[in-house]
Design an enzyme around this catalytic site. Structure first.
Site, short mmCIF file in Angstrom:
data_model
loop_
_atom_site.label_atom_id
_atom_site.label_comp_id
_atom_site.label_asym_id
_atom_site.label_seq_id
_atom_site.Cartn_x
_atom_site.Cartn_y
_atom_site.Cartn_z
N GLU A 177 0.65 -1.20 0.02
CA GLU A 177 0.06 -0.02 0.11
C GLU A 177 0.93 1.15 -0.22
OE1 GLU A 177 -2.17 2.86 0.70
OE2 GLU A 177 -2.65 2.23 2.83
N CYS A 205 -2.28 8.82 2.61
CA CYS A 205 -2.04 8.41 1.26
C CYS A 205 -2.97 8.57 0.38
CB CYS A 205 -1.58 6.83 1.35
SG CYS A 205 -2.94 5.78 1.99
#
Ligand code: UN1
Length: 519
Positions: A267, A301
């Site tokens: 990720e 993110c």
């Protein structure tokens, strides 16, 4: 600072000492390390506490322990494993306020978002409890008579969970809660920038695990050095390495894990765009842009990093956005009025300054902000620039509240710009045009793992699978069927008849294997 009174008692309630041990075995015991590194309060630039550095031998002990615990844990029925996670969710509910305050202190994210992070842990734990009764496989149609073919899922083994500073607890929970109900021990290597949150979580977990006689299921290793990640990536006893962090580091870890045929769940970086279409409802688009770009000081993110605005709506959008930016309260993350706290450290602030400078050198126009704030802590202004998508600085992820705005002609150009970056995590379109919305969500639309219509790029719920494509790494965590990444699939066919038909109709008769006829 007024909101820091009572800090010492909060830390001690959460089991944080002035000097903290380096690793936790998951049976309530901790191991001392050597030397120490500081956890810094980014609002003040001052240390909160120190943490000892683990030694390679500590990690060896953790991995050996986890491998041993796995042999027991995999045989505990999944719904029983779920009971531990259920109690953990309740413990987190009780500690939500304290833990939220610690996260705000250690990461500089505002208290409301820090509490939201603990809520996200509770949500994924609740999800995992339900899942513990639904780890289902399929019954498949066999082509052979009197054969039953099924697919079942088994635990994988010890899972390494390497987390970043920006979600120092929730991302561990996404992985750990699911991994645990799936039957796997978890070895946690948190960011050295947020070790105290990990220690506090580990202490809560230790207490609950002890009540369930589940030892060695959740362990923790703390260090500010690179070797633990390297060791976890190369150790064949760790079948899955879940990594959250930059694409640059993901690019180093993935080949190490692949070289030993391990699995990686990545990720990595996002470079998320929000599109304001010609028909967009700006009353909902604007708060989404502000939360997306400025929330967590631009250090999610999923942060909105690019704003693609239909040229008919450009002036209005930029004007209203600048107005909103002017009113943003910057300050102590623990002050309930604050919307923008500090960046995590001086290095992050330098990266922000460099990115603003590089944008200007490329020909970018500063529309708002652009400066660092004086005084204590690592504060910067929320910043809006007019930029071009192709510039290297726009193609990169800068972890800061820096938003690059760019105009577009139509929905096709907007989608093309959305996709024209190396990363592929999140994307959002604000439109009232059904055709544009569907085009954005179709196969030739957004190429991201997350594509939202009339809501922003950040702030996903745990129920969906979370992750992205391209340099974001392709992993999926949290909800939906992400649990399958934490298990191994077994296809199993049982022949309940008295013949041995071969698949594909192959005739392979070997007369000598028949039972001899009675004399
Ligand atoms: C991250 O920044 O690594 O969707 C995770 C969101 C949060 C998770 C972000 N639920 O913004």
């Amino acid at each position: 600072m007024p909101y820091r009174t009572g800090k010492e008692t909060l830390l001690s309630r959460l089991g944080i000492e002035e000097m903290n041990p380096a690793s936790a075995l998951g049976d309530g015991s901790w191991r001392a390390g050597v030397g120490g590194f500081a956890s810094i309060d980014p609002a003040l630039g001052e240390p909160l506490a120190m943490v000892q550095r683990a030694l390679p031998d500590d990690l060896e002990v953790l991995i050996a322990n986890a491998s041993r615990s796995f042999r027991h844990w995999r045989e505990v029925p999944a719904p029983v494993r779920g009971l531990l996670v259920r109690d953990l969710a309740d413990a987190l509910r009780r500690q939500k306020d304290d833990l939220g305050t610690l996260i705000a202190l250690e990461t500089g994210k505002i208290k409301a978002e820090a509490d939201g992070e603990v809520q996200e842990m509770i949500d994924i734990a609740d999800f995992a409890v339900g899942l513990s009764r639904r780890l289902e496989g399929s019954v498949l149609a066999s082509e052979r008579r009197q054969h039953r073919m099924i697919e079942q899922w088994h635990p994988l083994g010890p899972v390494a969970v390497i987390t970043a500073f920006n979600f120092p607890a929730a991302v561990w929970a996404w992985n750990a809660m699911i991994a645990a109900v799936c039957g796997n021990p978890v070895i946690w290597k948190p960011s050295p920038k947020a070790p105290l949150t990990a220690i506090a979580v580990q202490r809560i977990v230790d207490e609950v695990a002890a009540q369930h006689a589940a030892t060695g299921i959740f362990s923790l290793i703390l260090s500010d050095e690179h070797w633990p990640v390297q060791q976890l990536a190369t150790d064949g006893r760790v079948p899955l390495v879940s990594f959250t962090g930059s694409s640059a580091v993901g690019r180093l870890i993935a080949p190490l894990v692949a070289a030993r045929f391990g699995r990686c769940l990545l990720e990595c970086s996002g470079n998320n765009a929000l599109i304001v279409d010609a028909s967009a409802d700006l009353d909902i688009a604007l708060p989404a842009i502000v939360f997306g770009a400025v929330g967590t000081a631009g250090q999610r993110c999923t942060t909105t990093r690019r704003l693609i605005v239909h040229r008919q709506r450009w002036d209005e959008t930029i004007e209203r956005l600048i107005q909103a930016y002017r009113q943003l309260r910057i300050g102590d993350p623990l002050d309930p009025q604050t919307l923008l706290g500090p960046l995590i450290d001086e290095e992050a602030r330098r990266a922000f300054v460099a990115a603003v400078g590089e944008t200007q050198e490329s020909g970018g126009k500063l529309l708002h902000g652009g400066a660092v704030l004086g005084g204590h802590g690592f504060y910067v202004q929320p910043t809006l620039m007019q930029s071009e998508n192709t510039w290297p600085v726009v193609q990169r992820e800068t972890f800061a509240p820096l938003l690059h705005a760019m105009p577009c002609r139509d929905i096709d150009e907007a989608i093309q710009l959305n996709n024209a970056v190396p990363q592929g995590l999140s994307s959002a379109l604000f439109t009232l045009d059904l055709r544009h919305a569907e085009r954005f969500l179709a196969a030739a639309g957004s190429d991201c793992g997350i594509a939202n219509v009339n809501l922003g790029t950040s702030g996903a719920e745990v129920g969906g699978a979370f992750g992205g494509e391209k340099e974001t790494g392709g992993g999926r965590e949290a909800g939906s069927d992400s649990w399958k990444a934490y298990m191994r699939r077994q296809t199993s066919t049982t022949n309940w008849g008295n013949k041995l038909p071969l698949a594909q109709g192959i005739n392979f008769s070997a007369p000598s294997t028949k039972t001899p006829a009675e004399p």
